[in-house]
Scaffold this motif. Structure first.
Motif, mmCIF file in Angstrom:
data_model
loop_
_atom_site.group_PDB
_atom_site.id
_atom_site.type_symbol
_atom_site.label_atom_id
_atom_site.label_comp_id
_atom_site.label_asym_id
_atom_site.label_seq_id
_atom_site.Cartn_x
_atom_site.Cartn_y
_atom_site.Cartn_z
ATOM 1 N N LEU A 8 0.839 -1.212 0.000
ATOM 2 C CA LEU A 8 0.000 0.000 0.000
ATOM 3 C C LEU A 8 0.866 1.252 0.000
ATOM 4 C CD1 LEU A 8 -2.893 -0.935 2.485
ATOM 5 C CD2 LEU A 8 -2.722 -1.359 0.036
ATOM 6 N N GLU A 9 1.926 1.196 0.777
ATOM 7 C CA GLU A 9 2.826 2.346 0.866
ATOM 8 C C GLU A 9 3.471 2.624 -0.497
ATOM 9 O OE1 GLU A 9 5.601 2.002 4.129
ATOM 10 O OE2 GLU A 9 6.964 3.300 3.010
ATOM 11 N N VAL A 12 0.997 4.402 -2.644
ATOM 12 C CA VAL A 12 0.908 5.836 -2.316
ATOM 13 C C VAL A 12 2.087 6.579 -2.944
ATOM 14 C CG1 VAL A 12 1.010 7.527 -0.449
ATOM 15 C CG2 VAL A 12 -0.401 5.492 -0.197
ATOM 16 N N MET A 44 -8.209 5.134 -2.731
ATOM 17 C CA MET A 44 -7.405 6.276 -2.281
ATOM 18 C C MET A 44 -7.790 7.537 -3.060
ATOM 19 S SD MET A 44 -3.283 6.708 -2.078
ATOM 20 C CE MET A 44 -2.968 6.806 -3.804
ATOM 21 N N TYR B 150 4.383 8.436 4.267
ATOM 22 C CA TYR B 150 3.841 7.480 3.293
ATOM 23 C C TYR B 150 3.094 6.354 4.011
ATOM 24 C CZ TYR B 150 6.452 9.564 -0.578
ATOM 25 O OH TYR B 150 6.921 10.423 -1.542
ATOM 26 N N SER B 154 -0.937 5.662 3.763
ATOM 27 C CA SER B 154 -1.463 4.397 3.219
ATOM 28 C C SER B 154 -2.342 3.701 4.253
ATOM 29 C CB SER B 154 -0.319 3.495 2.764
ATOM 30 O OG SER B 154 0.526 3.196 3.842
#
Lengths: 445, 180
Positions: A8-9, A12, A44, B150, B154
């Protein structure tokens, strides 16, 4: 680190454009094959849009709550966004007209019988007809035939034109109330507001009769503008002659072409020449809110008088936040626009939003001549900061809401009289305040 | 069947968040994304276009939003050109085929979920998505490392998703997002 968190990071970071080429390729491969990664990215992005919506809502609410303590300016680390050439109000306007269309079929069925005396030839905004034994119809449309009754503009920006079979047209603007009938002789009763009419020659002995609370007018064939309230009637004749009787004492006068009269018990009853138009004007908001739309805020220490935009909901439930000020008034010369005229507006926004500036116009005969507008991007307005914009009238376009009347209305806003100036934001309150409006004439060479 | 103006408007407004979200993935600026959606809607209604069904309209709207996004990036001389075009197309297809749930209810759920977040988390999201700061600027403003930002962002998105889903699923528990 949890592999899910890590993935997920990376998404992003990818959405930020902050991955190396190799990492980006890996993420793209993952997105290509992994629906869950795509789902996260979609989620998101949707959340980003909605969070911004919520924040606008919160800041707008705060701006309204603290009317004169605008939200603290927020730093905008975003490059400017160019001024849109189109405006979203078009969507709202079309939406409103669609709402009218939806109920049109039913209306037509209701009106397919004898007794209709006039047809709606143009309308804008919400109007309401009451007739036929008290029946109330709000969703009217161009082409609807009406029996006699009461027609009311129920919004400050409403406009409506009615045509009789002999070609007589009568228009009302704003919150006006007009009763009309034709039993061999046309009779109009303007209870309040503004009406203009173009009347072809009427049958001998049966002039068109217009009554207000303070005057009775007989019209044989002419073009004119009337404004009335509970105590006075103001009449401007642009063509022909109108006979006016002041009801308080029965005194009568003939008002010829390009002349005017004020019929009121407390005012001298004499015919005067029409006022010559001027090309400059400055608002006088500190003196009060006369004929304006918005919440008037008197001047106070360290603060100018202001008109605070108020919500205005269209028939589809959309809300705009609008403020408007009347420009051409009966007791002052009409203000005319030329190609090189500019509109200067000083005000303040609680939050940065697109602002729409516009003018309502009428022609020399007093008839509605369209609504023209332009828009300025949010990036021109700092949150909580005073703005001062000078807008060339050449940039103003006919409101797309009036596109269906483009053949009837002037294409450009030139050589027409300014009825009012308005500005508004869309959807969310933005704490829009007007301090001063100026019509600036073309520079003398 | 050709859509009426009302149906065009209704369809676009029902898909507003999705179309704006697609635009956001291109321009990474929520205000620009909103303007792009508005431009799409105005084009749909003021140009002589006709749409043979809602799918055709949505397909046109996503493509138009993408083109508007590319124009915006070009005008603003942004280095990046948004997401990979193939990925964008995949996302748009999924957005189009998604069962349209009322976006208003999702907004209401998000509002409640945001209210239950710690102020610091809300500030991060506000700085990033409303004030338009990038993650690096948010990190600086919050006095937190970039990697931590970050990670926080997330996790916040994922916890908000769970919270929203929970609130929209009436049969489930009223989940609160976890503060990352």
């Amino acid at each position: 680190m949890n592999p899910l968190d890590s993935n997920l990071e990376r998404l992003v970071r990818h959405a930020e454009g902050q991955l190396s080429e190799t990492e980006a390729d890996q993420v793209v491969a993952s997105l290509r094959h992994d629906p869950e990664s795509r789902r996260f990215l979609r989620e998101m992005a949707e959340q980003a849009v909605m969070i911004a919506d919520l924040e606008r809502e919160i800041q707008g609410r705060q701006a309204l709550l603290h009317e004169h303590t605008p939200a603290a300016p927020t730093r905008r680390g975003i490059a400017g966004f160019s001024i849109p050439s189109r405006r979203f109000t078009a969507v709202l306007a079309v939406a409103a007209s669609i709402a009218i269309l939806l109920s049109a079929a039913l209306l037509f069925l209701k009106f397919q019988h004898r007794g209709e005396i006039a047809t709606i030839t143009a309308l804008d905004g919400a109007i309401q007809w009451t007739g036929d034994g008290g029946q109330v119809v709000r969703n009217l449309q161009v082409g609807t035939k009406l029996k006699g009754g009461i027609i009311e503009g129920i919004e400050p920006l409403s406009w409506f034109e009615l045509q009789f079979p002999d070609g007589t047209t009568v228009a009302i603007t704003g919150n006006s109330t007009l009763t009309f009938s034709d039993l061999g002789q046309k009779r109009l009763h303007l209870k309040s507001g503004t009406a203009s009419a173009h009347v072809p020659p009427q049958p001998s002995g049966r002039p068109l009769i217009i009554q207000t609370t303070s005057a009775l007018m007989e019209v044989l064939g002419t073009q004119f503008l009337i404004e009335t309230d509970t105590s006075a009637t103001r009449l401007d004749v642009s063509e022909g002659t109108v006979r006016v009787k002041r009801l308080s004492d029965g005194a009568e006068l003939d008002v010829p072409t390009r002349h005017r009269v004020l019929a009121a018990a407390d005012h001298e009853f004499t015919v005067a020449p029409a006022l010559a138009p001027v090309d400059h004007w400055t608002s006088r908001l500190p003196l009060g809110p006369e004929r304006s739309l918005g919440k008037w805020l008197p001047p106070a220490a360290g603060r100018d008088a202001a008109l605070l935009a108020v919500p205005y909901t269209t028939q589809l439930g959309w809300t705009i936040f609008a403020a408007a000020t009347r420009v051409s008034k009966w007791d002052a010369p009409p203000v005319t626009l030329h190609p090189d005229t500019h509109l200067r507006v000083r005000g303040r926004l609680g939050v940065s939003r697109t602002v729409y500036f516009g003018v309502h116009l009428r022609d020399a005969g007093g008839a509605f001549a369209g609504r023209f507008l332009t828009a300025r991007s949010p990036y021109e307005f700092g949150a909580g900061e005073v703005f001062d914009v000078t807008l060339p009238i050449r940039d103003f376009i006919l409101d797309p809401d009036l596109k269906h009347l483009s053949k009837k209305l002037p294409a450009r806003p030139f050589e027409l009289t300014v009825e009012s100036v308005f500005c508004h934001t869309l959807t969310h309150p933005a704490g829009l305040e007007l301090f001063q409006v100026e019509v600036i004439p073309p520079a003398v060479p | 069947m050709i859509l009426s103006e009302y149906e065009v408007l209704q369809t676009l407004m029902q898909a507003r968040v999705r179309i704006s979200a697609a635009a956001w993935l291109m321009v990474r600026n929520t205000h620009a994304a909103e303007d792009i959606f508005q431009n799409v809607a105005v084009k749909a209604l003021t140009r002589d276009l006709s749409f043979d069904g809602r799918s055709a309209l949505l397909s046109w709207a996503f493509i138009t939003a993408r083109r508007e996004g590319i124009d915006w990036l070009r005008r603003h001389r942004r280095e990046t050109s948004g997401l990979d075009p193939e990925i964008m197309e995949l996302l748009e297809q999924e957005w189009q085929s998604a069962v349209a749930q009322p976006e208003g209810s999702k907004m209401d759920a998000l509002r409640e979920c945001m209210d239950s977040l710690p102020e610091e988390s809300r500030r991060i999201l506000r700085l990033r998505y409303f004030d338009g700061h990038n993650c690096e600027e948010v990190a600086r403003s919050m006095g937190i490392g970039l990697n931590a930002i970050y990670k926080r962002i997330s996790r916040l998105h994922e916890s908000l998703r769970l919270c929203i889903d929970g609130k929209r699923d009436r049969s489930g528990l009223d989940l609160k997002p976890e503060a990352p």
